[in-house]
Write an enzyme that holds these catalytic residues in place. Structure first.
Site, PDB file in Angstrom:
ATOM      1  N   GLY A 172       0.689  -1.138   0.110  1.00 43.86           N
ATOM      2  CA  GLY A 172      -0.048   0.050   0.069  1.00 43.86           C
ATOM      3  C   GLY A 172       0.749   1.278  -0.078  1.00 43.86           C
ATOM      4  O   GLY A 172       0.547   2.298  -0.536  1.00 43.86           O
ATOM      5  N   ASN A 219      -7.931   3.998   9.348  1.00 43.73           N
ATOM      6  CA  ASN A 219      -7.310   2.612  10.000  1.00 43.73           C
ATOM      7  C   ASN A 219      -7.280   2.658  11.259  1.00 43.73           C
ATOM      8  O   ASN A 219      -7.318   1.700  11.890  1.00 43.73           O
ATOM      9  CB  ASN A 219      -5.810   2.581   9.400  1.00 43.73           C
ATOM     10  CG  ASN A 219      -5.149   4.060   9.446  1.00 43.73           C
ATOM     11  OD1 ASN A 219      -5.319   4.841   8.662  1.00 43.73           O
ATOM     12  ND2 ASN A 219      -4.211   4.052  10.128  1.00 43.73           N
ATOM     13  N   GLN A 226      -7.670   0.019   3.585  1.00 46.59           N
ATOM     14  CA  GLN A 226      -8.172  -0.594   4.785  1.00 46.59           C
ATOM     15  C   GLN A 226      -9.795  -1.061   4.309  1.00 46.59           C
ATOM     16  O   GLN A 226     -10.452  -1.650   5.152  1.00 46.59           O
ATOM     17  CB  GLN A 226      -8.440   0.588   6.257  1.00 46.59           C
ATOM     18  CG  GLN A 226      -7.071   0.650   6.766  1.00 46.59           C
ATOM     19  CD  GLN A 226      -6.777  -0.532   7.582  1.00 46.59           C
ATOM     20  OE1 GLN A 226      -7.657  -1.700   7.764  1.00 46.59           O
ATOM     21  NE2 GLN A 226      -5.710  -0.705   8.071  1.00 46.59           N
ATOM     22  N   SER A 256      -3.860  -2.891  -0.459  1.00 47.85           N
ATOM     23  CA  SER A 256      -2.618  -3.778   0.125  1.00 47.85           C
ATOM     24  C   SER A 256      -2.927  -5.137   0.568  1.00 47.85           C
ATOM     25  O   SER A 256      -4.317  -5.269   0.839  1.00 47.85           O
ATOM     26  CB  SER A 256      -2.186  -2.899   1.457  1.00 47.85           C
ATOM     27  OG  SER A 256      -1.204  -3.647   2.179  1.00 47.85           O
ATOM     28  N   THR A 281      10.867  -7.193 -11.336  1.00 44.81           N
ATOM     29  CA  THR A 281       9.930  -8.676 -11.720  1.00 44.81           C
ATOM     30  C   THR A 281       8.993  -8.688 -10.528  1.00 44.81           C
ATOM     31  O   THR A 281       9.207  -8.439  -9.326  1.00 44.81           O
ATOM     32  CB  THR A 281      11.049  -9.798 -11.366  1.00 44.81           C
ATOM     33  OG1 THR A 281      11.921  -9.475 -12.370  1.00 44.81           O
ATOM     34  CG2 THR A 281      10.229 -11.142 -11.615  1.00 44.81           C
ATOM     35  N   CYS A 305       0.945   1.012  12.316  1.00 43.57           N
ATOM     36  CA  CYS A 305       2.025   0.545  11.103  1.00 43.57           C
ATOM     37  C   CYS A 305       3.463   0.776  11.160  1.00 43.57           C
ATOM     38  O   CYS A 305       4.235   0.388  10.446  1.00 43.57           O
ATOM     39  CB  CYS A 305       1.384   1.334  10.063  1.00 43.57           C
ATOM     40  SG  CYS A 305      -0.168   0.581   9.429  1.00 43.57           S
TER      41      CYS A 305
HETATM   42  N1  PLP Z   1      -2.508   2.973   4.150  1.00 46.42           N
HETATM   43  C1  PLP Z   1      -3.591   2.720   5.171  1.00 46.42           C
HETATM   44  C2  PLP Z   1      -4.722   3.261   5.298  1.00 46.42           C
HETATM   45  C3  PLP Z   1      -2.927   1.629   5.956  1.00 46.42           C
HETATM   46  O1  PLP Z   1      -3.535   1.191   6.949  1.00 46.42           O
HETATM   47  C4  PLP Z   1      -1.633   0.994   5.598  1.00 46.42           C
HETATM   48  C5  PLP Z   1      -0.874   0.136   6.530  1.00 46.42           C
HETATM   49  O2  PLP Z   1      -1.238  -0.062   7.690  1.00 46.42           O
HETATM   50  C6  PLP Z   1      -0.991   1.516   4.545  1.00 46.42           C
HETATM   51  C7  PLP Z   1      -1.543   2.566   3.805  1.00 46.42           C
HETATM   52  C8  PLP Z   1       0.209   0.901   4.178  1.00 46.42           C
HETATM   53  O3  PLP Z   1      -0.080  -0.326   3.373  1.00 46.42           O
HETATM   54  P1  PLP Z   1       1.410  -1.475   3.557  1.00 46.42           P
HETATM   55  O4  PLP Z   1       1.551  -2.005   4.881  1.00 46.42           O
HETATM   56  O5  PLP Z   1       0.870  -2.356   2.362  1.00 46.42           O
HETATM   57  O6  PLP Z   1       2.590  -0.529   2.726  1.00 46.42           O
END
Ligand code: PLP
Length: 375
Positions: free
Chosen positions: A68, A144, A172, A192, A230, A314
């Site tokens: 993501g 999130n 999300q 994601s 790739t 995160c």
């Molecule tokens: N955007 C949101 C709203 C998220 O909750 C997250 C991950 O917590 C991301 C982006 C980032 O995604 P990724 O962990 O796949 O890089």
């Protein structure tokens, strides 16, 4: 361990595990022309079609990424590199994967205390644009931390009326609520895999035909030269299988589990729930009990065998006061006590009961005064 941290990462779905293993065993490059390579290509394209079907888009308009974060970065950087006189609009809602990409002169759109973006404020700011300026809005579909679903369709329409573009972080939302990129009317949408039960380290960007997008990773020309490198065939296979499996999930089941959790907590303690008056992601609960620090709650729940998060999990295990709650005008002393409990595809009603019991036990010990009346 009772796992209630789906918004951080959802456990791998069995369908994804199987697809991953199958793809790993092929072990060929999807750009190779021999039969093993063609098999790998077939796997990538099947997953692309699964995602396209789930989001109501065309598979040709989807580019696989490493997750993501990369999908968001590609959309924002790739668009802003080509749009002339862009004026970026963003709220305090966005995940760091978006907010950290914002230029210094990005304009802040306020949030309502309910947790939704303030469309009136967006309108006032769009009206104030000068001749030739092109609005570029970044607005996530579901938050999130609070799970609050944003009025993306209405906001994107307002931006389009001014000749601008909207990027939507739908990371999300996918697999939890219906996502249709056409109906949303956005120009870019990021996804994601690990948020819906696919493997970590894979994601995708969908973009509307004709939307400006400058490649950010250049090299071998994979993914129609928009994202060289790739492809992560096994990860993509798992992502596609998870997307397909997630389409069968009913929101009601998860809403019931979440509501049961919230009812048990609120019957026991004067907790404040965030975003409760809005449409929220099924399965997400964000709440606070003043005086019970977020990190203490996470640790106490962990000792009680329940995995949860303090706000956004995160990054690195560091707990900062939530920027989202601050933007929702939640008092700092309350925001410092916020906890996020998120249920998902494998959650059971018994998880809600166990999580609520663990929280009540820990809260009684940490903030006994809050329980005096009910004791
Ligand atoms: N955007 C949101 C709203 C998220 O909750 C997250 C991950 O917590 C991301 C982006 C980032 O995604 P990724 O962990 O796949 O890089």
């Amino acid at each position: 361990m009772i796992y209630c941290d789906y918004n951080a990462t959802a456990p791998l779905r069995p369908e994804a595990r199987e697809a991953l293993g199958f793809a790993l065993d092929i072990g060929a490059n999807p750009s190779s022309v021999h039969s093993a390579g063609r098999k790998a290509r077939g796997i990538v394209e099947k997953a692309r079609q699964s995602l396209a079907t789930a989001i109501g888009g065309r598979s040709e308009d989807i580019v696989f990424t490493s997750g993501g974060t990369e999908a968001n970065a590609l959309a924002i950087k790739g668009a802003l590199a080509l749009v002339e006189k862009p004026v970026v609009f963003v709220s305090g809602l966005e995940h760091p994967a978006v907010s950290a990409q914002m230029p210094d002169n990005a304009r802040r759109v306020s949030l309502k205390p309910t947790g939704e973006i303030d469309l009136d404020d967006l309108k006032v700011q769009l009206d104030a644009l000068e001749e030739g300026e092109v609005p570029f809005l970044c607005l996530m579909l579901a938050n999130n931390e609070t799970g609050v679903i944003q009025p993306v369709q209405a906001a994107a329409q307002m931006v389009r009326d001014e000749g601008g573009y909207t990027h939507c972080d739908a990371v999300q939302a996918l697999g939890k609520i219906p996502v249709n990129v056409g109906l949303l009317g956005v120009d870019y949408a990021a996804f994601s895999s690990h948020k819906l039960g696919g493997p970590q380290g894979v994601g995708a960007l969908w973009f509307r035909v004709g939307a400006p997008l400058k490649p950010q990773l250049i090299g071998g020309g994979q993914e129609r030269s928009i994202r060289s490198g790739t492809e992560n065939v096994a990860g993509i296979a798992g992502f596609g299988a998870a997307v397909e499996a997630s389409q069968a999930v009913t929101a009601k089941r998860l809403n019931d589990i979440r509501d049961q959790f919230e009812n048990l907590v609120s019957a026991a303690a004067p907790a404040v729930f965030f975003g409760k008056t809005c449409d929220r992601l099924p399965g997400t609960s964000c709440f606070a009990l003043e005086g019970f620090a977020s990190e203490t709650q996470v640790m106490a729940m962990d000792l009680g065998g329940v995995a949860v998060s303090a706000g956004s999990a995160c990054s690195s295990g560091k707990v900062k006061t939530s920027g989202v709650l601050t933007a929702m005008q939640v008092e700092e002393k309350i925001a410092r006590s916020a906890l996020r409990v998120s249920f998902g595809w494998a959650s059971e009603p018994s998880d809600a009961i166990a999580a609520a019991q663990a929280w009540i036990k820990a809260a009684k010990r940490a903030v006994p005064a809050a329980f005096k009346e009910s004791a």
